[in-house]
Write an enzyme that holds these catalytic residues in place. Structure first.
Site, PDB file in Angstrom:
ATOM      1  N   ARG A 189       0.463   4.215   0.272  1.00  0.00           N
ATOM      2  CA  ARG A 189       0.093   5.275   1.214  1.00  0.00           C
ATOM      3  C   ARG A 189       0.580   4.973   2.628  1.00  0.00           C
ATOM      4  NH1 ARG A 189      -5.999   6.434   0.775  1.00  0.00           N
ATOM      5  NH2 ARG A 189      -5.375   8.117   2.150  1.00  0.00           N
ATOM      6  N   CYS A 190       1.071   3.769   2.855  1.00  0.00           N
ATOM      7  CA  CYS A 190       1.526   3.329   4.185  1.00  0.00           C
ATOM      8  C   CYS A 190       3.041   3.500   4.301  1.00  0.00           C
ATOM      9  CB  CYS A 190       1.127   1.866   4.381  1.00  0.00           C
ATOM     10  SG  CYS A 190       1.844   1.110   5.845  1.00  0.00           S
ATOM     11  N   SER A 191       3.491   4.200   5.335  1.00  0.00           N
ATOM     12  CA  SER A 191       4.926   4.443   5.497  1.00  0.00           C
ATOM     13  C   SER A 191       5.704   3.149   5.712  1.00  0.00           C
ATOM     14  CB  SER A 191       5.192   5.422   6.639  1.00  0.00           C
ATOM     15  OG  SER A 191       4.773   4.878   7.874  1.00  0.00           O
ATOM     16  N   ASN A 245       0.882  -1.165   0.000  1.00  0.00           N
ATOM     17  CA  ASN A 245       0.000   0.000   0.000  1.00  0.00           C
ATOM     18  C   ASN A 245       0.921   1.217   0.000  1.00  0.00           C
ATOM     19  OD1 ASN A 245      -1.635   2.179   0.539  1.00  0.00           O
ATOM     20  ND2 ASN A 245      -2.711   1.220   2.227  1.00  0.00           N
TER      21      ASN A 245
END
Length: 113
Positions: free
Chosen positions: A9-11, A7
């Site tokens: 958007r996930c750090s 994902n």
């Protein structure tokens, strides 16, 4: 073959992908929120991770409570919830040689190599 269920958007997911690339590993990237998993894929990941479905769930996501999930929910209910709400799936997951690891922390995935 190495695959990362990613994902962007996930750090932690971005950090894990960067760690793999820094170690010369060019994984196949599976954007699981755009290409949802089917039931057999999700069950296979759970088996490869050698965990229970609850351990793959993001229980702090709003959808978890909205769906009425709790500690007494069945594995089948949890799997169905993850299939219908990919945001409930913990990430990232890296698969290599039929074994998998969660990238939390990212360094966990290096155990696969």
């Amino acid at each position: 073959m190495t695959t990362i269920y990613h994902n962007p958007r996930c750090s932690k997911s971005r950090q894990t992908l960067a760690l793999l690339e820094e170690n010369g590993i060019q994984p196949e990237i599976r954007l699981y929120q755009k290409e949802p998993l089917d039931k057999s894929e999700l069950e296979q990941l759970i088996a490869q991770l050698d965990i229970q479905p609850i351990e793959l769930m993001r229980t702090k996501e709003a959808a978890y409570k909205e769906l009425g999930l709790n500690k007494n929910s069945s594995d089948e209910e949890r799997i169905e919830a993850m299939l219908n709400n990919s945001s409930l799936i913990e990430r990232p997951i890296v698969v290599h040689n039929n074994k998998a690891k969660l990238g939390r922390p990212p360094e966990n995935v290096l155990d696969l190599f």
